[in-house]
Design a protein around this motif. Structure first.
Motif, PDB file in Angstrom:
ATOM      1  N   GLU A 135       0.854  -1.193   0.000  1.00  0.00           N
ATOM      2  CA  GLU A 135       0.000   0.000   0.000  1.00  0.00           C
ATOM      3  C   GLU A 135       0.888   1.240   0.000  1.00  0.00           C
ATOM      4  OE1 GLU A 135      -2.769   0.102   3.299  1.00  0.00           O
ATOM      5  OE2 GLU A 135      -2.899  -2.084   3.154  1.00  0.00           O
ATOM      6  N   ARG A 136       0.402   2.357  -0.467  1.00  0.00           N
ATOM      7  CA  ARG A 136       1.152   3.619  -0.500  1.00  0.00           C
ATOM      8  C   ARG A 136       2.505   3.452  -1.192  1.00  0.00           C
ATOM      9  NH1 ARG A 136      -0.026   2.716   4.848  1.00  0.00           N
ATOM     10  NH2 ARG A 136       2.174   2.542   5.372  1.00  0.00           N
ATOM     11  N   GLY A 137       2.676   2.413  -2.029  1.00  0.00           N
ATOM     12  CA  GLY A 137       3.948   2.207  -2.720  1.00  0.00           C
ATOM     13  C   GLY A 137       5.112   2.031  -1.776  1.00  0.00           C
ATOM     14  N   GLY A 138       4.832   1.581  -0.575  1.00  0.00           N
ATOM     15  CA  GLY A 138       5.905   1.300   0.369  1.00  0.00           C
ATOM     16  C   GLY A 138       6.307   2.481   1.224  1.00  0.00           C
ATOM     17  N   GLU A 139       5.745   3.642   0.973  1.00  0.00           N
ATOM     18  CA  GLU A 139       6.047   4.843   1.767  1.00  0.00           C
ATOM     19  C   GLU A 139       5.746   4.558   3.245  1.00  0.00           C
ATOM     20  OE1 GLU A 139       7.096   9.028   1.092  1.00  0.00           O
ATOM     21  OE2 GLU A 139       6.758   7.494  -0.419  1.00  0.00           O
ATOM     22  N   GLY A 140       6.757   4.674   4.105  1.00  0.00           N
ATOM     23  CA  GLY A 140       6.539   4.480   5.540  1.00  0.00           C
ATOM     24  C   GLY A 140       6.344   3.037   5.968  1.00  0.00           C
ATOM     25  N   ALA A 141       6.675   2.086   5.095  1.00  0.00           N
ATOM     26  CA  ALA A 141       6.416   0.665   5.409  1.00  0.00           C
ATOM     27  C   ALA A 141       7.194   0.176   6.628  1.00  0.00           C
ATOM     28  CB  ALA A 141       6.754  -0.206   4.196  1.00  0.00           C
ATOM     29  N   ALA A 142       8.263   0.892   7.006  1.00  0.00           N
ATOM     30  CA  ALA A 142       9.048   0.471   8.174  1.00  0.00           C
ATOM     31  C   ALA A 142       8.211   0.478   9.454  1.00  0.00           C
ATOM     32  CB  ALA A 142      10.269   1.379   8.339  1.00  0.00           C
ATOM     33  N   ALA A 143       7.162   1.308   9.481  1.00  0.00           N
ATOM     34  CA  ALA A 143       6.337   1.422  10.693  1.00  0.00           C
ATOM     35  C   ALA A 143       5.731   0.073  11.100  1.00  0.00           C
ATOM     36  CB  ALA A 143       5.231   2.450  10.470  1.00  0.00           C
ATOM     37  N   ASP A 144       5.458  -0.772  10.108  1.00  0.00           N
ATOM     38  CA  ASP A 144       4.819  -2.069  10.395  1.00  0.00           C
ATOM     39  C   ASP A 144       5.806  -3.109  10.912  1.00  0.00           C
ATOM     40  OD1 ASP A 144       2.617  -0.838   9.310  1.00  0.00           O
ATOM     41  OD2 ASP A 144       2.989  -1.651   7.294  1.00  0.00           O
ATOM     42  N   VAL A 145       7.072  -2.760  10.969  1.00  0.00           N
ATOM     43  CA  VAL A 145       8.119  -3.750  11.230  1.00  0.00           C
ATOM     44  C   VAL A 145       8.855  -3.462  12.546  1.00  0.00           C
ATOM     45  CG1 VAL A 145      10.259  -4.704  10.259  1.00  0.00           C
ATOM     46  CG2 VAL A 145       8.392  -4.110   8.742  1.00  0.00           C
ATOM     47  N   VAL A 146       8.660  -2.251  13.084  1.00  0.00           N
ATOM     48  CA  VAL A 146       9.410  -1.823  14.261  1.00  0.00           C
ATOM     49  C   VAL A 146       9.082  -2.680  15.487  1.00  0.00           C
ATOM     50  CG1 VAL A 146       9.561   0.057  15.935  1.00  0.00           C
ATOM     51  CG2 VAL A 146       9.691   0.557  13.492  1.00  0.00           C
ATOM     52  N   VAL A 147      10.128  -3.120  16.182  1.00  0.00           N
ATOM     53  CA  VAL A 147       9.938  -3.818  17.458  1.00  0.00           C
ATOM     54  C   VAL A 147      10.809  -3.142  18.521  1.00  0.00           C
ATOM     55  CG1 VAL A 147       9.317  -6.079  16.508  1.00  0.00           C
ATOM     56  CG2 VAL A 147      11.728  -5.518  16.854  1.00  0.00           C
ATOM     57  N   SER A 148      10.527  -3.450  19.786  1.00  0.00           N
ATOM     58  CA  SER A 148      11.292  -2.844  20.874  1.00  0.00           C
ATOM     59  C   SER A 148      12.557  -3.656  21.146  1.00  0.00           C
ATOM     60  CB  SER A 148      10.413  -2.802  22.128  1.00  0.00           C
ATOM     61  OG  SER A 148      11.184  -2.379  23.224  1.00  0.00           O
ATOM     62  N   CYS A 149      13.602  -2.980  21.577  1.00  0.00           N
ATOM     63  CA  CYS A 149      14.804  -3.640  22.092  1.00  0.00           C
ATOM     64  C   CYS A 149      14.392  -4.496  23.287  1.00  0.00           C
ATOM     65  CB  CYS A 149      15.805  -2.559  22.515  1.00  0.00           C
ATOM     66  SG  CYS A 149      17.238  -3.148  23.428  1.00  0.00           S
ATOM     67  N   HIS A 200      14.257   1.280  19.504  1.00  0.00           N
ATOM     68  CA  HIS A 200      13.449   0.404  18.654  1.00  0.00           C
ATOM     69  C   HIS A 200      14.342  -0.180  17.568  1.00  0.00           C
ATOM     70  CE1 HIS A 200       9.251   2.233  19.728  1.00  0.00           C
ATOM     71  NE2 HIS A 200       9.724   1.439  20.675  1.00  0.00           N
ATOM     72  N   VAL A 201      13.910  -1.286  17.016  1.00  0.00           N
ATOM     73  CA  VAL A 201      14.740  -2.009  16.048  1.00  0.00           C
ATOM     74  C   VAL A 201      13.924  -2.377  14.810  1.00  0.00           C
ATOM     75  CG1 VAL A 201      16.243  -4.033  15.741  1.00  0.00           C
ATOM     76  CG2 VAL A 201      15.996  -3.029  18.026  1.00  0.00           C
ATOM     77  N   LEU A 202      14.531  -2.207  13.644  1.00  0.00           N
ATOM     78  CA  LEU A 202      14.000  -2.791  12.409  1.00  0.00           C
ATOM     79  C   LEU A 202      14.816  -4.052  12.193  1.00  0.00           C
ATOM     80  CD1 LEU A 202      13.755   0.261   9.951  1.00  0.00           C
ATOM     81  CD2 LEU A 202      11.872  -0.984  11.002  1.00  0.00           C
ATOM     82  N   PRO A 203      14.294  -5.203  12.595  1.00  0.00           N
ATOM     83  CA  PRO A 203      15.123  -6.410  12.657  1.00  0.00           C
ATOM     84  C   PRO A 203      15.360  -7.038  11.281  1.00  0.00           C
ATOM     85  CG  PRO A 203      12.874  -6.907  13.321  1.00  0.00           C
ATOM     86  CD  PRO A 203      12.906  -5.435  13.014  1.00  0.00           C
ATOM     87  N   ALA A 204      16.417  -7.836  11.218  1.00  0.00           N
ATOM     88  CA  ALA A 204      16.743  -8.551   9.979  1.00  0.00           C
ATOM     89  C   ALA A 204      16.883 -10.039  10.250  1.00  0.00           C
ATOM     90  CB  ALA A 204      18.050  -8.025   9.406  1.00  0.00           C
ATOM     91  N   ARG A 205      16.471 -10.828   9.279  1.00  0.00           N
ATOM     92  CA  ARG A 205      16.849 -12.236   9.285  1.00  0.00           C
ATOM     93  C   ARG A 205      17.552 -12.543   7.970  1.00  0.00           C
ATOM     94  NH1 ARG A 205      11.881 -13.465   7.189  1.00  0.00           N
ATOM     95  NH2 ARG A 205      10.072 -12.712   8.352  1.00  0.00           N
ATOM     96  N   PHE A 206      17.992 -13.774   7.821  1.00  0.00           N
ATOM     97  CA  PHE A 206      18.872 -14.082   6.701  1.00  0.00           C
ATOM     98  C   PHE A 206      18.227 -13.819   5.345  1.00  0.00           C
ATOM     99  CE2 PHE A 206      21.270 -16.721   3.719  1.00  0.00           C
ATOM    100  CZ  PHE A 206      22.502 -16.106   3.881  1.00  0.00           C
ATOM    101  N   ASP A 207      16.889 -13.910   5.281  1.00  0.00           N
ATOM    102  CA  ASP A 207      16.253 -13.745   3.962  1.00  0.00           C
ATOM    103  C   ASP A 207      16.309 -12.304   3.437  1.00  0.00           C
ATOM    104  OD1 ASP A 207      14.426 -12.603   5.617  1.00  0.00           O
ATOM    105  OD2 ASP A 207      12.734 -13.855   5.004  1.00  0.00           O
ATOM    106  N   LEU A 208      16.883 -11.382   4.235  1.00  0.00           N
ATOM    107  CA  LEU A 208      17.163 -10.043   3.717  1.00  0.00           C
ATOM    108  C   LEU A 208      18.086 -10.148   2.497  1.00  0.00           C
ATOM    109  CD1 LEU A 208      17.160  -6.916   3.922  1.00  0.00           C
ATOM    110  CD2 LEU A 208      18.906  -7.116   5.713  1.00  0.00           C
ATOM    111  N   GLU A 209      18.835 -11.225   2.448  1.00  0.00           N
ATOM    112  CA  GLU A 209      19.696 -11.543   1.304  1.00  0.00           C
ATOM    113  C   GLU A 209      18.911 -11.456  -0.016  1.00  0.00           C
ATOM    114  OE1 GLU A 209      23.036 -12.531   2.089  1.00  0.00           O
ATOM    115  OE2 GLU A 209      23.249 -12.069  -0.036  1.00  0.00           O
ATOM    116  N   ASN A 210      17.633 -11.780   0.021  1.00  0.00           N
ATOM    117  CA  ASN A 210      16.820 -11.771  -1.211  1.00  0.00           C
ATOM    118  C   ASN A 210      16.692 -10.394  -1.839  1.00  0.00           C
ATOM    119  OD1 ASN A 210      16.386 -14.479  -0.854  1.00  0.00           O
ATOM    120  ND2 ASN A 210      14.458 -14.201   0.265  1.00  0.00           N
TER     121      ASN A 210
END
Ligand SMILES: Nc1ncnc2c1ncn2[C@@H]1O[C@H](COP(=O)(O)OP(=O)(O)O)[C@@H](O)[C@H]1O
Ligand SMILES: [Mg+2]
Length: 293
Positions: free
Chosen positions: A73-87, A104-114
């Motif tokens: 939605e919104r072409g991804g503008e602000g999409a990080a908001a849906d991913v934020v978690v607390s330390c 707060h953290v925008l976490p990564a797992r290995f599939d970020l490789e994609n």
């Protein structure tokens, strides 16, 4: 105003992730709110904040926030908001630590490789910047951990950042890796579509009291001049001997590995060296705060 700062070196093992994590803690100690974005598929920063890779399998991560630009939605503008978690740093009673409350953290797992292979798509380099749009503003600082490469994932960070902070060790190969980052961002400003990107500073890490290290440090200072952050502080009252001097650069100290294994801030450790080391990161935080001034 919010500042976005990417920590970088084309060489691995120089302490990028360590510096991102401990600088986030130091900014939090200074009362600043921090978002840490993990753009390394190894996810070391993510894990250092106490986020368990198992539980990350079931939640969206920074990879999805970047991908949202293609079909969200919104072409991804602000999409990080849906991913934020607390330390997830917690004290002995299980409560979030004071530092963790501001991180707060925008976490990564290995599939970020994609995401790495998507560089060919027009506009792809701006996808992370777009994902942060309207989200970065909720924090005083956004710190971005990058992988030791100049590939697409690192370029996503450079395209979004206001500043790059180089983290290097006093070794020839690490200094060379830092130099490649600087060359890359100066020759690629147009491709990155980010003319505001500047070199914020150079952190020298894992320093031993040897003549070899001193010689390498002299070389780094010759190249970067006053961009090299001298982190020495004199604490307490000199007259009454309550001095806690800290060195100019981050010492090579085994406690880092221990803090890493414990998924904690260095400030959770007691002892003179731990206090000195947190004081060094407090100085890094002060330098970052000074960038905004
Ligand atoms: N000042 C230091 N003294 C001792 N070990 C350190 C120091 N800084 C980082 N390390 C250790 O070096 C290793 C690599 O650090 P890391 O932050 O993961 O580097 P990078 O992200 O640049 O690859 C880690 O095991 C970390 O605990
Ligand atoms: Mg790393």
């Amino acid at each position: 105003m919010s500042l976005i700062i990417a920590f970088a070196n084309n060489k691995g093992g120089t302490g990028k992730t360590t510096c991102v994590v401990q600088t986030a803690a130091a900014l939090a100690r200074a009362g600043k709110s921090v978002l840490v974005a993990d753009l390394d598929p190894q996810g070391n920063a993510t894990q250092s904040f106490g986020l368990d890779p198992e539980s990350l399998q079931s939640i969206p991560t920074v990879s999805e926030a970047i991908k949202a630009n293609t079909h969200g939605e919104r072409g991804g503008e602000g999409a990080a908001a849906d991913v934020v978690v607390s330390c997830e740093w917690r004290d002995s009673r299980g409560a979030l630590t004071e530092e963790a409350k501001l991180i707060h953290v925008l976490p990564a797992r290995f599939d970020l490789e994609n995401r790495e292979s998507e560089s060919g798509t027009p506009g792809a380099v701006r996808r992370f910047a777009k994902a942060l749009a309207g989200v970065a503003e909720n924090y005083d600082y956004v710190l971005v951990d990058t992988r030791p490469s100049l590939g697409h994932l690192s370029q996503l960070a450079y395209a979004a950042a206001d500043y790059v902070v180089l983290v290097t060790t006093p070794t020839y190969f690490a200094a060379e890796g830092a130099g490649r980052v600087v060359d890359f961002i100066s020759t690629s400003a147009v491709d990155l579509n980010n003319s505001k990107l500047k070199l914020g500073g150079v952190v020298i890490n894992k320093v031993k009291q040897t003549t070899a290290d001193r010689a390498q440090i002299d070389g780094i200072v010759e190249t970067y001049g006053d961009k090299v952050w001298r982190l020495r502080t004199i604490k307490g009252k000199l007259g009454d001997y309550e001095v806690e001097n800290t060195p100019d650069f981050i010492p090579d100290w085994t406690r880092f590995a221990e803090a890493e294994n414990a998924n904690s801030s260095l400030s959770a450790w007691s002892g003179d060296r731990a206090r000195k080391t947190t004081a060094i990161f407090d100085q890094i935080a002060a330098n970052i705060i000074a960038l905004a001034a």
